[in-house]
Design an enzyme around this catalytic site. Structure first.
Site, PDB file in Angstrom:
ATOM      1  N   VAL A 257       0.856  -1.191   0.000  1.00  0.00           N
ATOM      2  CA  VAL A 257       0.000   0.000   0.000  1.00  0.00           C
ATOM      3  C   VAL A 257       0.898   1.249   0.000  1.00  0.00           C
ATOM      4  CG1 VAL A 257      -2.150  -1.003   0.851  1.00  0.00           C
ATOM      5  CG2 VAL A 257      -0.407  -0.377   2.504  1.00  0.00           C
ATOM      6  N   HIS A 258       1.676   1.343  -1.099  1.00  0.00           N
ATOM      7  CA  HIS A 258       2.646   2.443  -1.227  1.00  0.00           C
ATOM      8  C   HIS A 258       2.026   3.799  -0.837  1.00  0.00           C
ATOM      9  CE1 HIS A 258       5.114  -0.184  -3.842  1.00  0.00           C
ATOM     10  NE2 HIS A 258       4.010  -0.487  -4.476  1.00  0.00           N
ATOM     11  N   ASP A 259       0.877   4.087  -1.492  1.00  0.00           N
ATOM     12  CA  ASP A 259       0.337   5.448  -1.418  1.00  0.00           C
ATOM     13  C   ASP A 259      -0.154   5.821  -0.017  1.00  0.00           C
ATOM     14  OD1 ASP A 259       0.904   5.761  -4.079  1.00  0.00           O
ATOM     15  OD2 ASP A 259      -1.106   5.245  -4.765  1.00  0.00           O
TER      16      ASP A 259
END
Ligand code: BDR
Ligand code: CA
Length: 329
Positions: A257-259
Protein backbone atom coordinates in the site's frame (compact mmCIF):
# COMPACT_ATOMS: atom_id res chain seq x y z
CA UNK A 1 -11.58 7.93 29.78
CA UNK A 2 -11.41 11.15 27.77
CA UNK A 3 -8.93 11.51 24.96
CA UNK A 4 -7.22 14.67 23.78
CA UNK A 5 -8.58 15.40 20.30
CA UNK A 6 -6.58 17.93 18.27
CA UNK A 7 -8.63 20.86 16.98
CA UNK A 8 -6.51 21.61 13.91
CA UNK A 9 -7.66 19.84 10.76
CA UNK A 10 -5.22 19.32 7.91
CA UNK A 11 -6.62 20.63 4.63
CA UNK A 12 -5.64 18.25 1.88
CA UNK A 13 -5.78 18.15 -1.90
CA UNK A 14 -5.24 14.58 -3.12
CA UNK A 15 -3.69 14.09 -6.57
CA UNK A 16 -4.14 10.46 -7.56
CA UNK A 17 -4.32 7.78 -10.29
CA UNK A 18 -6.52 5.11 -8.68
CA UNK A 19 -5.08 2.29 -8.52
CA UNK A 20 -5.61 -0.30 -5.76
CA UNK A 21 -3.22 1.32 -3.29
CA UNK A 22 -4.56 4.78 -4.21
CA UNK A 23 -8.02 3.47 -3.24
CA UNK A 24 -6.71 2.41 0.18
CA UNK A 25 -5.08 5.83 0.64
CA UNK A 26 -8.28 7.65 -0.36
CA UNK A 27 -10.40 5.54 1.99
CA UNK A 28 -7.90 6.11 4.82
CA UNK A 29 -8.08 9.85 4.20
CA UNK A 30 -11.89 9.76 4.18
CA UNK A 31 -11.85 7.92 7.49
CA UNK A 32 -9.76 10.78 8.90
CA UNK A 33 -12.22 13.28 7.42
CA UNK A 34 -15.03 11.37 9.08
CA UNK A 35 -13.19 11.58 12.41
CA UNK A 36 -12.85 15.37 12.02
CA UNK A 37 -9.06 15.24 11.63
CA UNK A 38 -8.81 16.31 7.98
CA UNK A 39 -10.63 18.23 5.27
CA UNK A 40 -10.39 16.89 1.74
CA UNK A 41 -10.73 20.05 -0.36
CA UNK A 42 -10.45 18.34 -3.77
CA UNK A 43 -9.33 15.23 -5.57
CA UNK A 44 -7.38 15.75 -8.77
CA UNK A 45 -6.80 12.81 -11.09
CA UNK A 46 -3.90 12.03 -13.36
CA UNK A 47 -2.96 9.40 -15.94
CA UNK A 48 -0.75 6.70 -14.43
CA UNK A 49 -1.88 3.26 -13.39
CA UNK A 50 -4.65 3.56 -16.02
CA UNK A 51 -5.54 6.32 -18.52
CA UNK A 52 -6.81 9.71 -17.38
CA UNK A 53 -10.51 9.19 -18.14
CA UNK A 54 -10.44 5.98 -16.07
CA UNK A 55 -8.64 7.49 -13.05
CA UNK A 56 -11.26 10.27 -13.06
CA UNK A 57 -14.15 7.79 -13.04
CA UNK A 58 -12.44 5.62 -10.43
CA UNK A 59 -12.00 8.55 -8.05
CA UNK A 60 -15.63 9.57 -8.51
CA UNK A 61 -16.90 6.02 -7.95
CA UNK A 62 -14.79 5.62 -4.80
CA UNK A 63 -16.09 8.91 -3.41
CA UNK A 64 -19.66 7.79 -4.15
CA UNK A 65 -19.05 4.44 -2.47
CA UNK A 66 -17.80 6.15 0.68
CA UNK A 67 -20.55 8.80 0.71
CA UNK A 68 -18.36 11.78 -0.23
CA UNK A 69 -19.61 12.65 -3.75
CA UNK A 70 -19.73 16.34 -2.86
CA UNK A 71 -15.93 16.60 -3.01
CA UNK A 72 -14.82 18.14 -6.32
CA UNK A 73 -12.83 15.97 -8.73
CA UNK A 74 -10.46 17.46 -11.31
CA UNK A 75 -9.51 15.74 -14.53
CA UNK A 76 -6.23 15.50 -16.39
CA UNK A 77 -5.87 16.20 -20.09
CA UNK A 78 -7.18 12.95 -21.56
CA UNK A 79 -5.49 13.65 -24.91
CA UNK A 80 -1.98 14.22 -23.53
CA UNK A 81 0.60 11.62 -24.65
CA UNK A 82 1.60 9.16 -21.90
CA UNK A 83 4.03 6.25 -21.83
CA UNK A 84 2.60 3.18 -23.57
CA UNK A 85 3.22 1.15 -20.44
CA UNK A 86 0.68 1.52 -17.63
CA UNK A 87 0.11 -0.66 -14.56
CA UNK A 88 -3.01 -2.65 -15.42
CA UNK A 89 -1.10 -5.89 -14.83
CA UNK A 90 -0.95 -4.94 -11.12
CA UNK A 91 -4.20 -2.99 -10.63
CA UNK A 92 -6.54 -4.62 -13.20
CA UNK A 93 -7.78 -3.37 -16.57
CA UNK A 94 -9.90 -0.68 -14.83
CA UNK A 95 -7.31 0.13 -12.15
CA UNK A 96 -9.52 -1.14 -9.33
CA UNK A 97 -9.19 -4.91 -9.57
CA UNK A 98 -11.82 -5.08 -12.35
CA UNK A 99 -14.42 -4.18 -9.72
CA UNK A 100 -15.73 -0.85 -11.02
CA UNK A 101 -18.85 -2.54 -12.45
CA UNK A 102 -19.74 -3.51 -8.86
CA UNK A 103 -19.39 0.05 -7.52
CA UNK A 104 -21.99 2.83 -7.47
CA UNK A 105 -21.66 4.96 -10.64
CA UNK A 106 -19.47 8.02 -11.02
CA UNK A 107 -21.35 11.18 -10.10
CA UNK A 108 -18.77 13.61 -11.52
CA UNK A 109 -18.93 14.29 -15.25
CA UNK A 110 -15.67 14.20 -17.17
CA UNK A 111 -16.82 16.58 -19.92
CA UNK A 112 -17.66 19.38 -17.48
CA UNK A 113 -15.16 18.69 -14.69
CA UNK A 114 -12.48 21.30 -13.93
CA UNK A 115 -8.99 20.63 -15.21
CA UNK A 116 -6.82 19.29 -12.41
CA UNK A 117 -4.21 22.05 -12.82
CA UNK A 118 -6.93 24.73 -12.55
CA UNK A 119 -8.34 23.13 -9.43
CA UNK A 120 -4.89 22.96 -7.85
CA UNK A 121 -4.31 26.64 -8.66
CA UNK A 122 -7.73 27.64 -7.29
CA UNK A 123 -7.38 25.67 -4.05
CA UNK A 124 -3.87 26.92 -3.31
CA UNK A 125 -4.64 30.56 -4.18
CA UNK A 126 -7.79 30.56 -2.06
CA UNK A 127 -5.88 29.53 1.08
CA UNK A 128 -2.16 30.30 0.69
CA UNK A 129 -0.01 28.16 3.01
CA UNK A 130 -2.97 26.18 4.30
CA UNK A 131 -3.48 23.33 1.85
CA UNK A 132 -1.22 20.28 1.76
CA UNK A 133 -0.91 18.46 -1.57
CA UNK A 134 -0.72 14.70 -1.25
CA UNK A 135 0.52 13.41 -4.62
CA UNK A 136 0.25 9.66 -5.12
CA UNK A 137 0.49 9.41 -8.90
CA UNK A 138 2.78 10.85 -11.57
CA UNK A 139 3.45 14.55 -10.91
CA UNK A 140 2.03 15.75 -14.24
CA UNK A 141 -0.76 17.88 -12.75
CA UNK A 142 1.51 19.60 -10.23
CA UNK A 143 3.97 20.55 -12.97
CA UNK A 144 1.10 21.73 -15.21
CA UNK A 145 -0.20 23.97 -12.40
CA UNK A 146 3.29 25.41 -11.93
CA UNK A 147 3.69 26.06 -15.68
CA UNK A 148 0.31 27.79 -15.81
CA UNK A 149 0.85 29.82 -12.67
CA UNK A 150 4.57 30.08 -11.84
CA UNK A 151 5.19 30.02 -8.08
CA UNK A 152 1.84 28.38 -7.28
CA UNK A 153 3.42 25.28 -5.69
CA UNK A 154 5.09 27.52 -3.11
CA UNK A 155 1.60 28.25 -1.77
CA UNK A 156 1.11 24.65 -0.65
CA UNK A 157 1.69 24.04 3.05
CA UNK A 158 3.60 20.90 2.11
CA UNK A 159 3.83 18.60 -0.90
CA UNK A 160 3.86 14.97 0.18
CA UNK A 161 4.83 12.60 -2.62
CA UNK A 162 4.79 8.84 -2.96
CA UNK A 163 7.53 8.23 -5.48
CA UNK A 164 11.16 7.51 -6.22
CA UNK A 165 13.59 4.87 -5.10
CA UNK A 166 17.09 5.36 -3.72
CA UNK A 167 18.74 2.20 -2.39
CA UNK A 168 16.74 -0.74 -3.70
CA UNK A 169 15.66 -1.95 -7.16
CA UNK A 170 12.94 -0.05 -8.98
CA UNK A 171 9.49 -1.46 -9.65
CA UNK A 172 9.10 -0.41 -13.29
CA UNK A 173 12.70 -0.47 -14.49
CA UNK A 174 15.84 -1.59 -12.71
CA UNK A 175 16.42 1.97 -11.52
CA UNK A 176 13.05 3.71 -11.37
CA UNK A 177 9.85 3.75 -9.38
CA UNK A 178 6.59 3.93 -11.38
CA UNK A 179 5.30 7.44 -10.53
CA UNK A 180 8.57 9.23 -11.25
CA UNK A 181 9.34 7.06 -14.28
CA UNK A 182 5.94 7.90 -15.80
CA UNK A 183 6.65 11.65 -15.93
CA UNK A 184 10.21 12.40 -14.78
CA UNK A 185 10.23 15.92 -16.25
CA UNK A 186 7.18 16.84 -14.16
CA UNK A 187 8.86 15.50 -11.02
CA UNK A 188 11.95 17.59 -11.71
CA UNK A 189 9.79 20.69 -12.08
CA UNK A 190 8.31 20.06 -8.62
CA UNK A 191 11.73 19.53 -7.00
CA UNK A 192 13.17 22.61 -8.75
CA UNK A 193 10.35 25.02 -8.06
CA UNK A 194 9.59 24.03 -4.50
CA UNK A 195 12.89 23.94 -2.67
CA UNK A 196 11.46 23.21 0.74
CA UNK A 197 8.35 21.58 2.08
CA UNK A 198 8.66 18.54 -0.20
CA UNK A 199 8.36 15.17 1.55
CA UNK A 200 9.11 11.95 -0.35
CA UNK A 201 7.90 8.46 0.54
CA UNK A 202 10.02 6.27 -1.75
CA UNK A 203 9.81 2.61 -2.62
CA UNK A 204 12.61 1.93 -0.12
CA UNK A 205 10.07 2.31 2.69
CA UNK A 206 6.80 1.48 0.91
CA UNK A 207 8.09 -1.95 -0.12
CA UNK A 208 7.82 -2.97 3.55
CA UNK A 209 4.18 -1.94 4.01
CA UNK A 210 2.26 -5.10 3.19
CA UNK A 211 -1.51 -5.09 3.53
CA UNK A 212 -2.77 -8.63 4.18
CA UNK A 213 -6.17 -10.27 3.54
CA UNK A 214 -6.72 -10.67 7.30
CA UNK A 215 -6.44 -6.89 7.69
CA UNK A 216 -9.24 -6.43 5.14
CA UNK A 217 -11.28 -9.01 7.03
CA UNK A 218 -10.74 -7.09 10.26
CA UNK A 219 -11.99 -3.87 8.63
CA UNK A 220 -14.94 -5.60 6.97
CA UNK A 221 -15.96 -7.20 10.28
CA UNK A 222 -16.65 -3.69 11.63
CA UNK A 223 -19.54 -3.24 9.13
CA UNK A 224 -20.03 -6.49 7.21
CA UNK A 225 -23.11 -5.33 5.28
CA UNK A 226 -21.64 -2.02 4.08
CA UNK A 227 -20.85 -2.11 0.32
CA UNK A 228 -17.44 -0.72 1.13
CA UNK A 229 -16.61 -3.81 3.17
CA UNK A 230 -17.26 -6.16 0.23
CA UNK A 231 -15.33 -3.92 -2.14
CA UNK A 232 -12.34 -3.90 0.18
CA UNK A 233 -12.32 -7.69 0.51
CA UNK A 234 -12.53 -8.16 -3.27
CA UNK A 235 -9.94 -5.50 -4.03
CA UNK A 236 -7.45 -6.97 -1.59
CA UNK A 237 -8.01 -10.46 -3.05
CA UNK A 238 -7.25 -9.17 -6.52
CA UNK A 239 -4.24 -7.09 -5.49
CA UNK A 240 -2.72 -9.94 -3.48
CA UNK A 241 -2.92 -12.24 -6.50
CA UNK A 242 -1.15 -9.80 -8.83
CA UNK A 243 1.43 -8.96 -6.15
CA UNK A 244 2.26 -12.66 -5.85
CA UNK A 245 2.37 -13.08 -9.64
CA UNK A 246 4.78 -10.16 -10.07
CA UNK A 247 6.81 -10.99 -6.96
CA UNK A 248 6.20 -7.64 -5.26
CA UNK A 249 5.95 -9.04 -1.72
CA UNK A 250 8.64 -11.75 -1.46
CA UNK A 251 5.98 -14.45 -1.71
CA UNK A 252 4.02 -13.18 1.29
CA UNK A 253 0.26 -13.07 0.51
CA UNK A 254 -0.25 -9.31 0.75
CA UNK A 255 0.06 -6.20 -1.41
CA UNK A 256 2.05 -3.02 -1.06
CA UNK A 257 0.00 0.00 0.00
CA UNK A 258 2.65 2.44 -1.23
CA UNK A 259 0.34 5.45 -1.42
CA UNK A 260 -1.02 5.08 2.11
CA UNK A 261 2.40 5.96 3.56
CA UNK A 262 1.81 9.62 2.65
CA UNK A 263 -1.03 9.74 5.16
CA UNK A 264 1.06 7.98 7.77
CA UNK A 265 3.56 10.84 7.45
CA UNK A 266 0.83 13.44 7.97
CA UNK A 267 -1.18 11.76 10.72
CA UNK A 268 1.16 9.23 12.35
CA UNK A 269 4.66 10.67 11.84
CA UNK A 270 6.06 8.46 14.62
CA UNK A 271 5.90 5.53 12.16
CA UNK A 272 8.52 7.01 9.80
CA UNK A 273 12.10 8.26 9.93
CA UNK A 274 13.43 10.90 7.51
CA UNK A 275 16.63 12.23 6.02
CA UNK A 276 17.11 15.76 4.69
CA UNK A 277 18.50 15.55 1.17
CA UNK A 278 19.10 17.15 -2.20
CA UNK A 279 17.09 15.03 -4.63
CA UNK A 280 17.28 15.10 -8.40
CA UNK A 281 15.53 13.08 -11.11
CA UNK A 282 17.13 11.56 -14.20
CA UNK A 283 15.07 12.83 -17.14
CA UNK A 284 17.26 11.76 -20.08
CA UNK A 285 18.78 8.34 -19.53
CA UNK A 286 18.13 5.59 -22.05
CA UNK A 287 18.03 3.03 -19.24
CA UNK A 288 17.71 5.20 -16.17
CA UNK A 289 14.93 7.69 -16.96
CA UNK A 290 12.95 8.41 -13.80
CA UNK A 291 15.77 7.37 -11.47
CA UNK A 292 15.92 9.46 -8.30
CA UNK A 293 19.31 10.49 -7.01
CA UNK A 294 20.32 11.35 -3.51
CA UNK A 295 23.94 12.36 -2.98
CA UNK A 296 25.46 10.56 0.06
CA UNK A 297 29.05 11.64 -0.56
CA UNK A 298 30.91 13.28 2.28
CA UNK A 299 31.23 16.58 0.44
CA UNK A 300 29.31 19.82 0.82
CA UNK A 301 26.13 19.80 -1.25
CA UNK A 302 23.62 22.27 -2.65
CA UNK A 303 20.89 23.17 -0.16
CA UNK A 304 18.57 20.19 0.42
CA UNK A 305 15.21 20.32 -1.34
CA UNK A 306 13.33 17.45 0.33
CA UNK A 307 12.76 15.23 3.31
CA UNK A 308 13.12 11.60 2.24
CA UNK A 309 11.65 8.74 4.30
CA UNK A 310 14.35 6.18 5.12
CA UNK A 311 12.78 4.05 7.89
CA UNK A 312 9.29 2.77 8.53
CA UNK A 313 7.57 0.98 11.37
CA UNK A 314 5.38 -1.01 8.97
CA UNK A 315 3.55 -2.93 11.69
CA UNK A 316 2.64 0.24 13.58
CA UNK A 317 1.58 2.00 10.38
CA UNK A 318 -0.68 -0.88 9.30
CA UNK A 319 -2.20 -1.15 12.76
CA UNK A 320 -3.22 2.53 12.58
CA UNK A 321 -4.49 2.11 8.99
CA UNK A 322 -6.72 -0.84 9.93
CA UNK A 323 -8.09 0.96 13.00
CA UNK A 324 -9.00 4.04 10.93
CA UNK A 325 -10.40 2.11 7.96
CA UNK A 326 -12.72 0.31 10.35
CA UNK A 327 -14.39 3.69 10.95
CA UNK A 328 -15.07 4.66 7.34
CA UNK A 329 -17.82 2.07 6.83
C1 BDR B 1 3.23 3.75 -7.21
O1 BDR B 1 2.94 3.32 -8.53
C2 BDR B 1 1.57 3.01 -8.66
O2 BDR B 1 1.40 1.82 -9.36
C3 BDR B 1 1.01 2.94 -7.25
O3 BDR B 1 -0.32 3.38 -7.22
C4 BDR B 1 1.91 3.86 -6.47
O4 BDR B 1 1.46 5.20 -6.53
C5 BDR B 1 4.19 2.74 -6.57
O5 BDR B 1 5.38 2.72 -7.30
CA1 CA C 1 -0.80 5.75 -7.22
Amino acid sequence: MSMFVPTHRRRILLDTDPGGDDAIALLWLLSLVKQGLADLVAVTTVAGNVPAHQTFNNASQLLHLAGYSQIPVGRANVDAPTPAHQATYIHGADGLGNLTATLPPATHVLATAPMAADLIIDCLSAAPGEVTIVAIGPLTNLAAAEHQSPGILKLAQEIVIMGGVFSCPGNITAQAEFNLWFDPAAAQVVFDRRRDGVVILPLDVTQHVRFKPEMAQQVAAAAPTHPLAQFLLNLVDFMVQTALTYRATAGIPSFLVHDATTLAYLFYPETLGFQRAWVQVETQGEWTSGETLLDQRAIAKPPPNAWVARQVDAEGLLMRLVADLSQVC
